[in-house]
Design a protein around this motif. Structure first.
Motif, PDB file in Angstrom:
ATOM      1  N   ILE A 200       8.652  -6.691  -0.712  1.00  0.00           N
ATOM      2  CA  ILE A 200       8.127  -5.477  -1.354  1.00  0.00           C
ATOM      3  C   ILE A 200       9.140  -5.011  -2.394  1.00  0.00           C
ATOM      4  O   ILE A 200      10.270  -4.640  -2.056  1.00  0.00           O
ATOM      5  CB  ILE A 200       7.870  -4.379  -0.302  1.00  0.00           C
ATOM      6  N   TYR A 201       8.724  -5.044  -3.655  1.00  0.00           N
ATOM      7  CA  TYR A 201       9.628  -4.775  -4.781  1.00  0.00           C
ATOM      8  C   TYR A 201       9.350  -3.422  -5.438  1.00  0.00           C
ATOM      9  O   TYR A 201       8.278  -2.832  -5.278  1.00  0.00           O
ATOM     10  CB  TYR A 201       9.474  -5.864  -5.844  1.00  0.00           C
ATOM     11  N   ASP A 202      10.340  -3.000  -6.214  1.00  0.00           N
ATOM     12  CA  ASP A 202      10.223  -1.846  -7.106  1.00  0.00           C
ATOM     13  C   ASP A 202       9.507  -2.324  -8.374  1.00  0.00           C
ATOM     14  O   ASP A 202      10.065  -3.110  -9.136  1.00  0.00           O
ATOM     15  CB  ASP A 202      11.625  -1.331  -7.431  1.00  0.00           C
ATOM     16  N   PRO A 203       8.260  -1.881  -8.618  1.00  0.00           N
ATOM     17  CA  PRO A 203       7.520  -2.372  -9.786  1.00  0.00           C
ATOM     18  C   PRO A 203       8.080  -1.907 -11.124  1.00  0.00           C
ATOM     19  O   PRO A 203       7.685  -2.436 -12.171  1.00  0.00           O
ATOM     20  CB  PRO A 203       6.099  -1.831  -9.554  1.00  0.00           C
ATOM     21  N   SER A 204       9.001  -0.946 -11.107  1.00  0.00           N
ATOM     22  CA  SER A 204       9.637  -0.547 -12.366  1.00  0.00           C
ATOM     23  C   SER A 204      10.738  -1.530 -12.748  1.00  0.00           C
ATOM     24  O   SER A 204      11.192  -1.568 -13.895  1.00  0.00           O
ATOM     25  CB  SER A 204      10.227   0.865 -12.249  1.00  0.00           C
ATOM     26  N   LYS A 205      11.172  -2.333 -11.773  1.00  0.00           N
ATOM     27  CA  LYS A 205      12.217  -3.327 -12.025  1.00  0.00           C
ATOM     28  C   LYS A 205      11.664  -4.758 -12.052  1.00  0.00           C
ATOM     29  O   LYS A 205      12.230  -5.648 -12.661  1.00  0.00           O
ATOM     30  CB  LYS A 205      13.318  -3.228 -10.959  1.00  0.00           C
ATOM     31  N   ARG A 206      10.564  -4.960 -11.334  1.00  0.00           N
ATOM     32  CA  ARG A 206       9.943  -6.281 -11.238  1.00  0.00           C
ATOM     33  C   ARG A 206       8.450  -6.155 -11.513  1.00  0.00           C
ATOM     34  O   ARG A 206       7.775  -5.322 -10.916  1.00  0.00           O
ATOM     35  CB  ARG A 206      10.148  -6.863  -9.841  1.00  0.00           C
ATOM     36  N   MET A 207       7.909  -7.000 -12.384  1.00  0.00           N
ATOM     37  CA  MET A 207       6.503  -6.858 -12.762  1.00  0.00           C
ATOM     38  C   MET A 207       5.649  -8.060 -12.360  1.00  0.00           C
ATOM     39  O   MET A 207       4.535  -7.908 -11.887  1.00  0.00           O
ATOM     40  CB  MET A 207       6.394  -6.624 -14.272  1.00  0.00           C
ATOM     41  N   SER A 208       6.173  -9.268 -12.542  1.00  0.00           N
ATOM     42  CA  SER A 208       5.364 -10.470 -12.320  1.00  0.00           C
ATOM     43  C   SER A 208       5.451 -10.927 -10.865  1.00  0.00           C
ATOM     44  O   SER A 208       6.406 -11.593 -10.469  1.00  0.00           O
ATOM     45  CB  SER A 208       5.829 -11.598 -13.257  1.00  0.00           C
ATOM     46  N   ASP A 209       4.455 -10.551 -10.067  1.00  0.00           N
ATOM     47  CA  ASP A 209       4.456 -10.917  -8.645  1.00  0.00           C
ATOM     48  C   ASP A 209       4.304 -12.427  -8.455  1.00  0.00           C
ATOM     49  O   ASP A 209       4.916 -13.017  -7.570  1.00  0.00           O
ATOM     50  CB  ASP A 209       3.382 -10.152  -7.874  1.00  0.00           C
ATOM     51  N   TRP A 210       3.489 -13.073  -9.303  1.00  0.00           N
ATOM     52  CA  TRP A 210       3.331 -14.526  -9.208  1.00  0.00           C
ATOM     53  C   TRP A 210       4.665 -15.227  -9.442  1.00  0.00           C
ATOM     54  O   TRP A 210       5.045 -16.141  -8.693  1.00  0.00           O
ATOM     55  CB  TRP A 210       2.329 -15.023 -10.249  1.00  0.00           C
ATOM     56  N   TYR A 211       5.392 -14.791 -10.456  1.00  0.00           N
ATOM     57  CA  TYR A 211       6.678 -15.399 -10.796  1.00  0.00           C
ATOM     58  C   TYR A 211       7.682 -15.227  -9.659  1.00  0.00           C
ATOM     59  O   TYR A 211       8.402 -16.165  -9.302  1.00  0.00           O
ATOM     60  CB  TYR A 211       7.222 -14.768 -12.081  1.00  0.00           C
ATOM     61  N   LEU A 212       7.727 -14.031  -9.076  1.00  0.00           N
ATOM     62  CA  LEU A 212       8.660 -13.764  -7.977  1.00  0.00           C
ATOM     63  C   LEU A 212       8.374 -14.676  -6.788  1.00  0.00           C
ATOM     64  O   LEU A 212       9.287 -15.265  -6.204  1.00  0.00           O
ATOM     65  CB  LEU A 212       8.567 -12.297  -7.550  1.00  0.00           C
ATOM     66  N   ALA A 213       7.092 -14.784  -6.415  1.00  0.00           N
ATOM     67  CA  ALA A 213       6.724 -15.644  -5.285  1.00  0.00           C
ATOM     68  C   ALA A 213       7.113 -17.087  -5.572  1.00  0.00           C
ATOM     69  O   ALA A 213       7.601 -17.803  -4.682  1.00  0.00           O
ATOM     70  CB  ALA A 213       5.225 -15.535  -5.013  1.00  0.00           C
TER      71      ALA A 213
END
Length: 313
Positions: A200-213
């Motif tokens: 579970i990320y901070d969306p202001s710091k991380r945007m691309s959920d596909w990329y993170l996964a």
């Protein structure tokens, strides 16, 4: 029982032994079937058995049975199990049949533990969702390539998970901006040992959920020395399937939108499901855990006391 598996590994062997012991206790099995199955499993278990591991009750009874077989064989080949007389077979059946009552106790303990884990995860996520206005939910399934499972034991899994959890705790690389996490280890007939991971990320710091996964999956491959496998639950196609059903629980979650919250919680609860008894671990190291979450009450999170009061915890 189907024991035609061409290559045994620790995971599928433990599952096969559990199925065999269950069949002896609750199903019909001819004497020839019993001896054939026992010969196959006994020979494989001689290679994978480790006194360092804590096995589930069904396998503990099989180990008792193994000691009797060792005595009966008296250093002869395992193939001689096929020639055991009726008295020897009855002795072995008697040992294994003691599992009949313990099966229900073990099943009940699993359900109770999963319910506790479920409540723990629900409370943890409720705190996070109450505390923040928006979150980025990322789900990755981590496992091992089918052709490599013969090289993977629970000790390897523990070591790989330890490295992964340390990386998560350090919040470096693909874990930068992490606000919370949860993980659950399972064991399946085809998948073998695998882990369901929620980040579970901070969306202001991380945007691309596909990329993170995808980055987490690549990290897992690196940790496992390229023995690992992963499934990205945040791909566009995968999310679209759930979006069309109004059940999308990963990606960007607005914490003040009831449907977003409900879907996110439902998706997360897949990690701890009392109905997934078939996925429980059959062998563990001492003090090893199969489930865990991050901590909500940490020094760097502001306004924790107020959130706890809002949640009623």
């Amino acid at each position: 029982m189907n024991l035609t598996t061409p290559i045994w590994n620790e995971s599928n062997l433990c599952i096969a032994i559990e199925d065999f012991v269950y069949s002896v206790c609750f199903e019909q099995m001819s004497e020839q079937q019993f001896k054939q199955s026992l010969s196959t499993l006994y020979e494989a278990f001689q290679y994978f058995y480790s006194a360092q591991l804590h096995y589930t009750v069904s396998i503990q009874y099989f180990i008792q049975c193994k000691y009797w077989i060792d005595h009966f064989l008296n250093d002869q080949s395992a193939s001689q199990i096929l020639n055991f007389n009726i008295q020897q077979v009855q002795t072995l059946c008697c040992v294994l049949s003691q599992y009949q009552n313990d099966y229900w106790n073990e099943h009940a303990r699993f359900i109770q533990q999963e319910q506790q884990n479920r409540n723990s995860l629900y409370q943890y996520l409720t705190k996070l969702i109450t505390h923040y206005s928006e979150l980025l939910f990322v789900r990755v399934d981590l496992g091992y390539l089918k052709e490599q499972q013969v090289n993977i034991g629970i000790q390897d899994v523990q070591q790989h998970m330890k490295i992964l959890r340390n990386r998560i705790a350090n919040q470096d690389g693909c874990f930068m901006g992490l606000r919370g996490y949860a993980w659950a280890l399972e064991q399946g007939t085809e998948k073998g040992y695998h882990c369901h991971l929620l980040l579970i990320y901070d969306p202001s710091k991380r945007m691309s959920d596909w990329y993170l996964a995808d980055q987490v999956g690549k990290l897992w491959q690196s940790i496992t020395g390229n023995l690992g496998w992963y499934f990205n639950c945040n791909t566009t196609d995968h999310k679209q399937q759930f979006k069309e059903l109004n059940r999308l629980g990963v990606g960007h979650i607005q914490c003040n939108v009831e449907l977003d919250v409900s879907n996110a919680l439902n998706a997360a609860m897949y990690l701890v499901n009392p109905e997934k008894y078939a996925q429980h671990l059959r062998a563990m190291l001492p003090r090893m855990r199969s489930f865990g979450t991050g901590q909500f009450e940490v020094h760097w999170r502001r306004g924790v006391a107020q959130t706890l009061q809002q949640c009623g915890f």
